[in-house]
Design a protein around this motif. Structure first.
Motif, PDB file in Angstrom:
ATOM      1  N   MET A   1       0.718  -1.286   0.096  1.00 64.14           N
ATOM      2  CA  MET A   1       0.015  -0.051   0.023  1.00 64.14           C
ATOM      3  C   MET A   1       0.950   1.195  -0.057  1.00 64.14           C
ATOM      4  O   MET A   1       2.292   1.312  -0.218  1.00 64.14           O
ATOM      5  N   ASP A  19     -16.970  -1.298   5.786  1.00 66.69           N
ATOM      6  CA  ASP A  19     -17.248  -2.721   5.399  1.00 66.69           C
ATOM      7  C   ASP A  19     -17.184  -4.016   6.385  1.00 66.69           C
ATOM      8  O   ASP A  19     -16.809  -4.940   6.023  1.00 66.69           O
ATOM      9  N   GLU A  21     -15.620  -4.061   9.292  1.00 61.59           N
ATOM     10  CA  GLU A  21     -14.731  -4.087  10.023  1.00 61.59           C
ATOM     11  C   GLU A  21     -14.128  -2.906  10.932  1.00 61.59           C
ATOM     12  O   GLU A  21     -14.394  -1.743  10.207  1.00 61.59           O
ATOM     13  N   VAL A  23     -12.275   0.280  12.064  1.00 65.89           N
ATOM     14  CA  VAL A  23     -10.895   1.034  11.939  1.00 65.89           C
ATOM     15  C   VAL A  23     -10.792   1.975  12.790  1.00 65.89           C
ATOM     16  O   VAL A  23     -11.675   2.943  12.940  1.00 65.89           O
ATOM     17  N   LEU A  35      -9.385   6.082   6.115  1.00 64.90           N
ATOM     18  CA  LEU A  35      -9.157   4.944   5.258  1.00 64.90           C
ATOM     19  C   LEU A  35      -7.891   4.622   4.761  1.00 64.90           C
ATOM     20  O   LEU A  35      -7.438   3.632   4.778  1.00 64.90           O
ATOM     21  N   ARG A  40      -6.507   1.269   3.314  1.00 61.27           N
ATOM     22  CA  ARG A  40      -7.715   0.943   2.657  1.00 61.27           C
ATOM     23  C   ARG A  40      -7.843   1.939   1.438  1.00 61.27           C
ATOM     24  O   ARG A  40      -8.818   2.651   1.740  1.00 61.27           O
ATOM     25  N   ARG A  52      -9.150  -1.163  -9.095  1.00 58.25           N
ATOM     26  CA  ARG A  52      -9.562  -0.472  -7.713  1.00 58.25           C
ATOM     27  C   ARG A  52      -9.465   1.124  -8.014  1.00 58.25           C
ATOM     28  O   ARG A  52      -8.564   1.506  -8.788  1.00 58.25           O
ATOM     29  N   THR A  90     -17.893   1.044   1.511  1.00 65.42           N
ATOM     30  CA  THR A  90     -17.011   1.527   0.320  1.00 65.42           C
ATOM     31  C   THR A  90     -18.002   0.833  -1.034  1.00 65.42           C
ATOM     32  O   THR A  90     -18.714  -0.221  -0.620  1.00 65.42           O
ATOM     33  N   ASN A  92     -16.505  -1.494  -2.922  1.00 66.77           N
ATOM     34  CA  ASN A  92     -15.747  -2.563  -3.201  1.00 66.77           C
ATOM     35  C   ASN A  92     -16.408  -3.850  -2.878  1.00 66.77           C
ATOM     36  O   ASN A  92     -17.138  -4.048  -1.884  1.00 66.77           O
ATOM     37  N   PRO A  95     -13.448  -7.520   0.056  1.00 71.78           N
ATOM     38  CA  PRO A  95     -12.429  -6.967   1.101  1.00 71.78           C
ATOM     39  C   PRO A  95     -10.990  -6.673   0.471  1.00 71.78           C
ATOM     40  O   PRO A  95     -10.625  -7.334  -0.459  1.00 71.78           O
ATOM     41  N   PRO A  96     -10.494  -5.847   0.613  1.00 68.37           N
ATOM     42  CA  PRO A  96      -8.960  -5.259  -0.006  1.00 68.37           C
ATOM     43  C   PRO A  96      -8.194  -6.187   0.484  1.00 68.37           C
ATOM     44  O   PRO A  96      -8.140  -6.965   1.656  1.00 68.37           O
ATOM     45  N   ARG A  99      -3.758  -5.095   2.116  1.00 65.62           N
ATOM     46  CA  ARG A  99      -3.195  -4.458   3.681  1.00 65.62           C
ATOM     47  C   ARG A  99      -2.402  -5.576   4.292  1.00 65.62           C
ATOM     48  O   ARG A  99      -2.014  -6.347   4.127  1.00 65.62           O
TER      49      ARG A  99
END
Length: 99
Positions: A1, A19, A21, A23, A35, A40, A52, A90, A92, A95-96, A99
């Motif tokens: 990232m 999403d 989770e 943060v 984010l 993220r 993305r 988001t 998305n 999930p990303p 990370r």
């Protein structure tokens, strides 16, 4: 990232749900900043390329950071200040993984 990080002096004093989770965030910083600091950066997926999408300008001009925030759709996350307990979704579809 990315190499974005909060300064050591920043007081992480809020938790938002993104999403599904938790943060950690700083009350008053933008949702987009929270984010990005949490790793993220991908907020959506391009329907055309499948890549993305991430915030580009962080000043409200590009709409790259649109999210659903507390049930309100199409909110620019770069202009929305963090309040503890916020719920962010988001665009998305998964999930990303970066990370």
């Amino acid at each position: 990232m990315s190499g974005f990080r909060r300064s050591r002096e920043a007081l992480v004093d809020a938790t938002i749900t993104v999403d599904g989770e938790p943060v950690a965030a700083v009350e008053g910083e933008s949702v987009a900043s929270a984010l990005i600091a949490a790793g993220r950066a991908g907020f959506a997926v391009s329907g055309k390329t499948g890549h993305r999408l991430a915030p580009y300008c962080l000043i409200g001009a590009c709409f790259g950071c649109l999210c659903e925030i507390d049930g309100r759709p199409q909110v620019q996350a770069c202009l929305e200040p963090v309040r503890s307990g916020m719920v962010v979704r988001t665009r998305n579809p998964e999930p990303p993984h970066d990370r």
